[in-house]
Design an enzyme around this catalytic site. Structure first.
Site, PDB file in Angstrom:
ATOM      1  N   LYS A 296      58.634  -0.933 -15.842  1.00 11.38           N
ATOM      2  CA  LYS A 296      58.915  -1.621 -17.093  1.00 11.38           C
ATOM      3  C   LYS A 296      57.717  -2.410 -17.603  1.00 11.38           C
ATOM      4  O   LYS A 296      57.315  -2.259 -18.745  1.00 11.38           O
ATOM      5  CB  LYS A 296      60.110  -2.567 -16.914  1.00 11.38           C
ATOM      6  CG  LYS A 296      61.439  -1.934 -17.177  1.00 11.38           C
ATOM      7  CD  LYS A 296      61.902  -0.904 -16.156  1.00 11.38           C
ATOM      8  CE  LYS A 296      62.310  -1.522 -14.838  1.00 11.38           C
ATOM      9  NZ  LYS A 296      62.865  -0.533 -13.896  1.00 11.38           N
TER      10      LYS A 296
ATOM     11  N   TRP B 159      72.588  -3.871 -10.302  1.00 11.72           N
ATOM     12  CA  TRP B 159      72.130  -2.530 -10.693  1.00 11.72           C
ATOM     13  C   TRP B 159      72.867  -1.539  -9.784  1.00 11.72           C
ATOM     14  O   TRP B 159      72.817  -1.677  -8.550  1.00 11.72           O
ATOM     15  CB  TRP B 159      70.615  -2.463 -10.481  1.00 11.72           C
ATOM     16  CG  TRP B 159      69.980  -1.132 -10.750  1.00 11.72           C
ATOM     17  CD1 TRP B 159      70.154  -0.342 -11.846  1.00 11.72           C
ATOM     18  CD2 TRP B 159      69.033  -0.453  -9.896  1.00 11.72           C
ATOM     19  NE1 TRP B 159      69.378   0.775 -11.741  1.00 11.72           N
ATOM     20  CE2 TRP B 159      68.679   0.743 -10.564  1.00 11.72           C
ATOM     21  CE3 TRP B 159      68.451  -0.735  -8.667  1.00 11.72           C
ATOM     22  CZ2 TRP B 159      67.772   1.645 -10.018  1.00 11.72           C
ATOM     23  CZ3 TRP B 159      67.547   0.164  -8.134  1.00 11.72           C
ATOM     24  CH2 TRP B 159      67.212   1.337  -8.806  1.00 11.72           C
TER      25      TRP B 159
ATOM     26  N   ASP C 158      64.289  -8.167  -5.428  1.00 11.77           N
ATOM     27  CA  ASP C 158      63.985  -6.991  -6.226  1.00 11.77           C
ATOM     28  C   ASP C 158      63.404  -7.519  -7.541  1.00 11.77           C
ATOM     29  O   ASP C 158      64.092  -8.170  -8.326  1.00 11.77           O
ATOM     30  CB  ASP C 158      65.269  -6.177  -6.483  1.00 11.77           C
ATOM     31  CG  ASP C 158      64.971  -4.904  -7.267  1.00 11.77           C
ATOM     32  OD1 ASP C 158      63.797  -4.667  -7.610  1.00 11.77           O
ATOM     33  OD2 ASP C 158      65.919  -4.142  -7.533  1.00 11.77           O
TER      34      ASP C 158
HETATM   35  N1  PLA Z   1      65.724  -2.567  -9.596  1.00 11.06           N
HETATM   36  C1  PLA Z   1      66.405  -2.889 -10.703  1.00 11.06           C
HETATM   37  C2  PLA Z   1      67.148  -4.167 -10.742  1.00 11.06           C
HETATM   38  C3  PLA Z   1      66.401  -2.017 -11.805  1.00 11.06           C
HETATM   39  O1  PLA Z   1      67.084  -2.345 -12.891  1.00 11.06           O
HETATM   40  C4  PLA Z   1      65.686  -0.820 -11.744  1.00 11.06           C
HETATM   41  C5  PLA Z   1      65.667   0.160 -12.887  1.00 11.06           C
HETATM   42  C6  PLA Z   1      64.974  -0.549 -10.566  1.00 11.06           C
HETATM   43  C7  PLA Z   1      65.016  -1.446  -9.503  1.00 11.06           C
HETATM   44  C8  PLA Z   1      64.196   0.681 -10.334  1.00 11.06           C
HETATM   45  O2  PLA Z   1      63.230   0.978 -11.225  1.00 11.06           O
HETATM   46  P1  PLA Z   1      62.062   1.976 -10.882  1.00 11.06           P
HETATM   47  O3  PLA Z   1      62.406   2.713  -9.636  1.00 11.06           O
HETATM   48  O4  PLA Z   1      61.967   2.869 -12.045  1.00 11.06           O
HETATM   49  O5  PLA Z   1      60.868   1.105 -10.691  1.00 11.06           O
HETATM   50  N2  PLA Z   1      66.804   0.189 -13.720  1.00 11.06           N
HETATM   51  C9  PLA Z   1      66.850   1.006 -14.936  1.00 11.06           C
HETATM   52  C10 PLA Z   1      66.627   2.478 -14.664  1.00 11.06           C
HETATM   53  C11 PLA Z   1      65.764   0.565 -15.906  1.00 11.06           C
HETATM   54  C12 PLA Z   1      67.453   3.105 -13.586  1.00 11.06           C
HETATM   55  O6  PLA Z   1      68.665   2.888 -13.518  1.00 11.06           O
HETATM   56  O7  PLA Z   1      66.842   3.819 -12.806  1.00 11.06           O
HETATM   57  C13 PLA Z   1      68.221   0.753 -15.592  1.00 11.06           C
HETATM   58  O8  PLA Z   1      68.456   1.257 -16.689  1.00 11.06           O
HETATM   59  O9  PLA Z   1      69.025   0.004 -15.005  1.00 11.06           O
END
Ligand code: PLA
Length: 429
Positions: A276, A159, A240
């Site tokens: 989520k 991510w 995570d």
């Molecule tokens: N960790 C991972 C691996 C994630 O994919 C995401 C969210 C988070 C943490 C953090 O989410 P939160 O802070 O909202 O609890 N990833 C998303 C959104 C869903 C984003 O980028 O913020 C994504 O589209 O990858």
């Protein structure tokens, strides 16, 4: 405000010429003239572009936000019921610095197991966090403050925000190999090599389940080998867990990797998010936990986590914490939640099948098997940034340029359109 000379700005460490403006007879320096626009966020920037597109055909499979089969955002029934119970009945006072005790208790049971001895022994330092991002960031800041000489090993790919989080916490980053582009699966051998070759006692960031962006997780057997090697090397695993429930549909099953590490006697860190799996995206509710040697250490660690939070945001928001505590603390609501999580995971699995079948029906010369092999919210399609650009420019389909498709945004209505567009941009590759 008096005119500011270049000399003063220089002394303030601003070396680029300030933009000078004349207001009336006075010459004014702009304080922020040297600030360049930030690069667009590779994920949230996609939503911005989607919203700005007037086309009626547009499809957003960028950010990982669950949609129903009509493409609409979802508020879970269990959340609606919890909100009905909250309405007018509970006060909105500040939470303690560490957040809601009840929410933390329930979160620990979800991650560490309903009857975990570690919870009974009070060995886990835990605080409510600003969703998964906040939990990761708080941990990174904690790592920097108390283990300033350590680094963090991050999987490639991951991510995108993981890199920003540890960068802003000033923790040096290293990477480890994870994904094999040719097989579109796990590069287990390289991953194990990198774990073995890292200096003893390294910190590793692991996705507990539903790896983002690849949708590729180690098998149970592979997790056992990873855990064993972590023991040999005395590495610290930080999990995570942003998608508990979204991989298999069962939150308990999705915590398997963590449970394996616990069985093997590791001390771990864990970031949990309710964005989520409870659809509480904008409520920013999550939990950071760190398993310690004993209760005394856990008390000390928790107090330090609270002290990190205090000057940043003082204490976390109350509404989402109330929703989570009510749902997880009431057996009926909890079982409704479990049913609803399963429903979301199943719809996504169904859309994987639909997208693959549509591509195959169109006679695509490429293999799309990985769409159904990968799990969780995303399909790492293998499309190139240029192919993604064509999807956006020619078909109004919005997704991240790394080829990641948020399967949560695919519906019965748009799967055919999506498949057709993907076929058009990939058929000659
Ligand atoms: N960790 C991972 C691996 C994630 O994919 C995401 C969210 C988070 C943490 C953090 O989410 P939160 O802070 O909202 O609890 N990833 C998303 C959104 C869903 C984003 O980028 O913020 C994504 O589209 O990858």
């Amino acid at each position: 405000m008096a005119a500011i000379s270049r000399e003063i700005l220089k002394r303030r460490g601003i070396h680029r010429s300030p933009v000078m403006a004349t207001i009336g007879t006075r010459s004014m320096a702009s304080w922020f003239g040297h600030v360049e626009p930030a690069a667009k966020d590779p994920i949230l920037g996609v939503t911005e572009a989607f919203l700005a597109d007037p086309s009626p055909d547009k499809v957003n499979v960028g950010v990982g936000a669950y949609r129903d089969d009509n493409g609409k955002p979802v508020v879970l029934e269990c959340v609606r019921e919890a909100e009905r119970r909250i309405a007018g009945n509970l006060n909105m006072e500040y939470l303690p610095m560490g957040g809601s005790i009840k929410m933390i208790e329930e979160s620990l049971k979800l991650a560490y197991g309903e009857d975990s001895e570690l919870i009974k022994e009070k060995r886990i330092a835990a605080v409510q966090a600003l969703s998964g991002t906040g939990a990761c960031r708080l941990f990174a800041d904690f790592q920097k403050r108390f283990l300033p000489d350590t680094q963090i090993y991050i999987p490639i790919p991951t991510w995108a925000n993981h890199h920003n989080i540890w960068r802003d916490a000033c923790v040096p980053q290293r990477t480890f190999r994870y994904y094999h582009p040719e097989t579109r699966g796990l590069d287990f051998a390289s991953m194990m090599d990198d774990i073995k070759n890292a200096p003893n006692g390294s910190f590793f960031l692991l996705h507990a389940c539903a790896h983002n962006p690849t949708g590729v997780d180690p098998s149970e057997e592979q997790w056992r080998e990873i855990s064993y090697q972590f023991k040999v090397k005395n590495h610290f695993p930080f999990f995570d867990m942003a998608y508990q429930g979204f991989a298999s549909g069962d939150p308990n099953r999705d915590a398997k990797a963590i449970r394996i590490f616990l069985e093997d006697g590791h001390l771990i860190g864990c970031a949990q998010s309710y964005a989520k799996n409870m659809g509480l995206y904008g409520q920013r509710v999550g939990c950071l936990s760190i398993l310690c040697d004993d209760e005394l250490q856990a008390v000390a660690v928790k107090s330090q986590l609270q002290q990190l939070a205090r000057p940043m945001y003082s204490n976390p928001p109350v509404h989402g914490a109330l929703v989570v505590s009510i749902i997880l603390g009431d057996p009926e609501l909890k079982s409704l939640w479990l049913k609803e999580v399963k429903g979301m995971a199943d719809r996504i699995i169904g859309m994987r099948k639909a997208l693959r079948e549509n591509l195959e029906k169109l006679g695509s010369p490429l293999s799309w098997e990985h769409i159904t092999n990968q799990i969780g919210m995303f399909c790492y399609s293998g499309m190139t940034p240029e192919q993604v650009d064509r999807l956006t420019d020619e078909f109004h389909i919005y997704m991240t340029r790394n080829g990641r498709i948020s399967m949560a945004g695919v519906t019965t209505g748009n799967a055919g359109y999506l498949a057709n567009a993907i076929h058009e941009v990939t058929k000659s590759s």
